[in-house]
Write a protein that holds these residues in place. Sequence first.
Motif, PDB file in Angstrom:
ATOM      1  N   GLY A   1      -2.925 -10.717  -8.051  1.00 36.03           N
ATOM      2  CA  GLY A   1      -3.787 -11.883  -8.165  1.00 36.03           C
ATOM      3  C   GLY A   1      -2.984 -13.175  -8.203  1.00 36.03           C
ATOM      4  N   ARG A   2      -1.851 -13.154  -8.908  1.00 36.35           N
ATOM      5  CA  ARG A   2      -0.985 -14.335  -8.967  1.00 36.35           C
ATOM      6  C   ARG A   2      -0.450 -14.680  -7.573  1.00 36.35           C
ATOM      7  NH1 ARG A   2       1.359 -15.710 -14.056  1.00 36.35           N
ATOM      8  NH2 ARG A   2       0.537 -14.418 -15.756  1.00 36.35           N
ATOM      9  N   LEU A   3       0.047 -13.671  -6.876  1.00 33.93           N
ATOM     10  CA  LEU A   3       0.605 -13.919  -5.551  1.00 33.93           C
ATOM     11  C   LEU A   3      -0.465 -14.443  -4.596  1.00 33.93           C
ATOM     12  CD1 LEU A   3       2.929 -10.800  -5.119  1.00 33.93           C
ATOM     13  CD2 LEU A   3       3.635 -13.175  -5.529  1.00 33.93           C
ATOM     14  N   ARG A   4      -1.651 -13.865  -4.662  1.00 32.96           N
ATOM     15  CA  ARG A   4      -2.740 -14.350  -3.825  1.00 32.96           C
ATOM     16  C   ARG A   4      -3.086 -15.786  -4.159  1.00 32.96           C
ATOM     17  NH1 ARG A   4      -3.866 -13.972   0.751  1.00 32.96           N
ATOM     18  NH2 ARG A   4      -3.975 -11.701   0.734  1.00 32.96           N
ATOM     19  N   GLY A   5      -3.093 -16.116  -5.450  1.00 31.04           N
ATOM     20  CA  GLY A   5      -3.376 -17.490  -5.863  1.00 31.04           C
ATOM     21  C   GLY A   5      -2.307 -18.472  -5.422  1.00 31.04           C
ATOM     22  N   LEU A   6      -1.080 -17.993  -5.257  1.00 29.88           N
ATOM     23  CA  LEU A   6       0.023 -18.847  -4.810  1.00 29.88           C
ATOM     24  C   LEU A   6       0.103 -18.946  -3.289  1.00 29.88           C
ATOM     25  CD1 LEU A   6       2.697 -17.514  -7.324  1.00 29.88           C
ATOM     26  CD2 LEU A   6       1.797 -19.851  -7.277  1.00 29.88           C
ATOM     27  N   GLY A   7      -0.817 -18.303  -2.614  1.00 32.27           N
ATOM     28  CA  GLY A   7      -0.852 -18.374  -1.160  1.00 32.27           C
ATOM     29  C   GLY A   7       0.142 -17.472  -0.462  1.00 32.27           C
ATOM     30  N   ALA A   8       0.676 -16.480  -1.177  1.00 31.38           N
ATOM     31  CA  ALA A   8       1.665 -15.576  -0.582  1.00 31.38           C
ATOM     32  C   ALA A   8       0.992 -14.642   0.420  1.00 31.38           C
ATOM     33  CB  ALA A   8       2.359 -14.760  -1.669  1.00 31.38           C
ATOM     34  N   ARG A   9       1.739 -14.284   1.436  1.00 27.81           N
ATOM     35  CA  ARG A   9       1.260 -13.293   2.404  1.00 27.81           C
ATOM     36  C   ARG A   9       1.474 -11.907   1.833  1.00 27.81           C
ATOM     37  NH1 ARG A   9       4.019 -11.791   8.236  1.00 27.81           N
ATOM     38  NH2 ARG A   9       2.619 -10.052   8.741  1.00 27.81           N
ATOM     39  N   LEU A  10       0.428 -11.084   1.838  1.00 32.95           N
ATOM     40  CA  LEU A  10       0.502  -9.732   1.319  1.00 32.95           C
ATOM     41  C   LEU A  10       0.287  -8.721   2.432  1.00 32.95           C
ATOM     42  CD1 LEU A  10      -1.642  -9.987  -1.970  1.00 32.95           C
ATOM     43  CD2 LEU A  10       0.843 -10.128  -1.753  1.00 32.95           C
ATOM     44  N   THR A  11       1.180  -7.763   2.534  1.00 32.44           N
ATOM     45  CA  THR A  11       1.010  -6.597   3.390  1.00 32.44           C
ATOM     46  C   THR A  11       1.022  -5.379   2.478  1.00 32.44           C
ATOM     47  OG1 THR A  11       2.065  -7.583   5.337  1.00 32.44           O
ATOM     48  CG2 THR A  11       2.066  -5.178   5.197  1.00 32.44           C
ATOM     49  N   PHE A  12       0.054  -4.515   2.633  1.00 32.46           N
ATOM     50  CA  PHE A  12       0.019  -3.302   1.815  1.00 32.46           C
ATOM     51  C   PHE A  12       0.669  -2.150   2.578  1.00 32.46           C
ATOM     52  CE2 PHE A  12      -3.671  -3.952  -1.424  1.00 32.46           C
ATOM     53  CZ  PHE A  12      -2.916  -4.935  -2.040  1.00 32.46           C
ATOM     54  N   SER A  13       1.320  -1.266   1.823  1.00 27.74           N
ATOM     55  CA  SER A  13       2.013  -0.128   2.396  1.00 27.74           C
ATOM     56  C   SER A  13       1.400   1.167   1.872  1.00 27.74           C
ATOM     57  CB  SER A  13       3.500  -0.197   2.027  1.00 27.74           C
ATOM     58  OG  SER A  13       4.196   0.918   2.521  1.00 27.74           O
ATOM     59  N   LYS A  14       1.097   2.082   2.798  1.00 25.22           N
ATOM     60  CA  LYS A  14       0.507   3.372   2.437  1.00 25.22           C
ATOM     61  C   LYS A  14       1.412   4.492   2.908  1.00 25.22           C
ATOM     62  CE  LYS A  14      -2.417   6.700   1.461  1.00 25.22           C
ATOM     63  NZ  LYS A  14      -2.540   7.177   0.060  1.00 25.22           N
ATOM     64  N   ASN A  15       1.817   5.368   1.985  1.00 22.59           N
ATOM     65  CA  ASN A  15       2.641   6.523   2.302  1.00 22.59           C
ATOM     66  C   ASN A  15       1.816   7.794   2.082  1.00 22.59           C
ATOM     67  OD1 ASN A  15       5.436   5.364   2.779  1.00 22.59           O
ATOM     68  ND2 ASN A  15       4.936   4.469   0.793  1.00 22.59           N
ATOM     69  N   PHE A  16       1.555   8.511   3.154  1.00 13.17           N
ATOM     70  CA  PHE A  16       0.824   9.770   3.045  1.00 13.17           C
ATOM     71  C   PHE A  16       1.786  10.911   2.742  1.00 13.17           C
ATOM     72  CE2 PHE A  16      -1.961   7.184   5.677  1.00 13.17           C
ATOM     73  CZ  PHE A  16      -3.219   7.471   5.182  1.00 13.17           C
ATOM     74  N   SER A  17       1.453  11.705   1.752  1.00 14.15           N
ATOM     75  CA  SER A  17       2.249  12.893   1.432  1.00 14.15           C
ATOM     76  C   SER A  17       1.293  14.034   1.129  1.00 14.15           C
ATOM     77  CB  SER A  17       3.163  12.623   0.229  1.00 14.15           C
ATOM     78  OG  SER A  17       2.407  12.493  -0.963  1.00 14.15           O
ATOM     79  N   ARG A  18       1.841  15.215   0.912  1.00 12.13           N
ATOM     80  CA  ARG A  18       0.990  16.374   0.645  1.00 12.13           C
ATOM     81  C   ARG A  18       0.093  16.151  -0.573  1.00 12.13           C
ATOM     82  NH1 ARG A  18       2.939  21.242   3.088  1.00 12.13           N
ATOM     83  NH2 ARG A  18       4.901  20.956   4.202  1.00 12.13           N
ATOM     84  N   GLN A  19       0.657  15.487  -1.600  1.00 11.03           N
ATOM     85  CA  GLN A  19      -0.083  15.283  -2.839  1.00 11.03           C
ATOM     86  C   GLN A  19      -0.972  14.043  -2.809  1.00 11.03           C
ATOM     87  OE1 GLN A  19       2.468  15.433  -6.356  1.00 11.03           O
ATOM     88  NE2 GLN A  19       3.904  16.783  -5.296  1.00 11.03           N
ATOM     89  N   VAL A  20      -0.689  13.135  -1.889  1.00 10.02           N
ATOM     90  CA  VAL A  20      -1.412  11.850  -1.877  1.00 10.02           C
ATOM     91  C   VAL A  20      -1.951  11.597  -0.475  1.00 10.02           C
ATOM     92  CG1 VAL A  20      -1.317   9.414  -2.451  1.00 10.02           C
ATOM     93  CG2 VAL A  20       0.204  11.001  -3.627  1.00 10.02           C
ATOM     94  N   LEU A  21      -3.158  12.113  -0.226  1.00  6.52           N
ATOM     95  CA  LEU A  21      -3.782  11.957   1.087  1.00  6.52           C
ATOM     96  C   LEU A  21      -4.956  10.985   1.082  1.00  6.52           C
ATOM     97  CD1 LEU A  21      -3.787  15.676   2.329  1.00  6.52           C
ATOM     98  CD2 LEU A  21      -2.491  13.776   3.300  1.00  6.52           C
ATOM     99  N   ASP A  22      -5.568  10.799  -0.082  1.00  2.00           N
ATOM    100  CA  ASP A  22      -6.742   9.936  -0.163  1.00  2.00           C
ATOM    101  C   ASP A  22      -6.392   8.489   0.158  1.00  2.00           C
ATOM    102  OD1 ASP A  22      -9.497   9.188  -0.974  1.00  2.00           O
ATOM    103  OD2 ASP A  22      -8.416   8.118  -2.555  1.00  2.00           O
ATOM    104  N   TYR A  23      -7.296   7.777   0.827  1.00  2.00           N
ATOM    105  CA  TYR A  23      -7.061   6.362   1.084  1.00  2.00           C
ATOM    106  C   TYR A  23      -8.275   5.484   0.757  1.00  2.00           C
ATOM    107  CZ  TYR A  23      -9.196   7.619   5.658  1.00  2.00           C
ATOM    108  OH  TYR A  23     -10.007   8.092   6.659  1.00  2.00           O
ATOM    109  N   GLY A  24      -9.269   6.052   0.088  1.00  2.00           N
ATOM    110  CA  GLY A  24     -10.422   5.249  -0.304  1.00  2.00           C
ATOM    111  C   GLY A  24     -10.033   4.100  -1.219  1.00  2.00           C
TER     112      GLY A  24
END
Length: 322
Positions: free
Chosen positions: A123-146
Amino acid sequence: MIKIFVTYRCNLACPYCFARDLAADFPKDMDEAAFSRLLDWMAGSSLSAAAFIGGEPTLHPGLPGMLARTVEAGISTVLFTNALFEPDLAEQIAPLVSNFVVNYNDPTLYAPAQAARMHDNLGRLRGLGARLTFSKNFSRQVLDYGYFLEGIDRYRVRSVRYDISRPSASGANDHFELKDTSRIMAHVVGFVKACEDRGVRTGLDCSVRLCDMRDEDRRYLERVSMKFSGVCHPSLDVHPDLSASYCLPLRGVGVPDVTAFADHEALMWHFAQAVRPLRQANVSADCFDCKDFMRRCQGGCLALRAGAGPHLEQLQTETGRP
């Protein structure tokens, strides 16, 4: 762009992480003398951008100064972070970073206080106008992306980096194997489509074998997803002591000192030559009958290629020379 691993210390223990193995090998952070030498080399190489990564780079006490000096040298900075840093750091680094690549994990991987800290900082970074890119790593244990889709909506994220988990040097992390890629990439296509439906740009971090995908899915990702390819390119991962690896999963293909090379292009060429024996090692006979092999596809990620391991010991003796 090169990736500078300023520290391998981290305040999370993601099960898929392939950098954790290196914490014992590099217990010390990158010091000021090493960074100064690296910065001179980067400036002399006319690099346009450099990524700061770890571990968790915000744990390095000298990070704000490193970022400032890099920007002053005319090099754009990208910061890979889990966003668990001290809140007052956001104001210091937001003006210095062109893109915050945030490893946005499944909620089950955070303690409640960590989740609260991460959301506060985002929230702070968004308020400061920073550019945000999200990173998603799929693994056997972590497949959900909802949860991930909810996050990009919440923070109005417009670009996403994604990948399937690659093996660490020891193979102890939660990762996929080559035989898994066909199944998991079908799942990933659904993720990319959900992002595209939101107007979010996507980019694959590494590479996959093109034959592991249905033709329609391959054509779709080639059209919409940046860097989607069957060719494995050097990541150029620089460690705290200025040694470097082709990538962390292929740490055995490395050099002892990046600054011994004339410039970034010379280092890229060196790594390209160093992995040539791996490009055609243990590929399927069908590859040689494929019109795309050694053109648009070289068998995908070398770290996932079956049988690559036995070749690394020989490559270690052949690499490291400028």
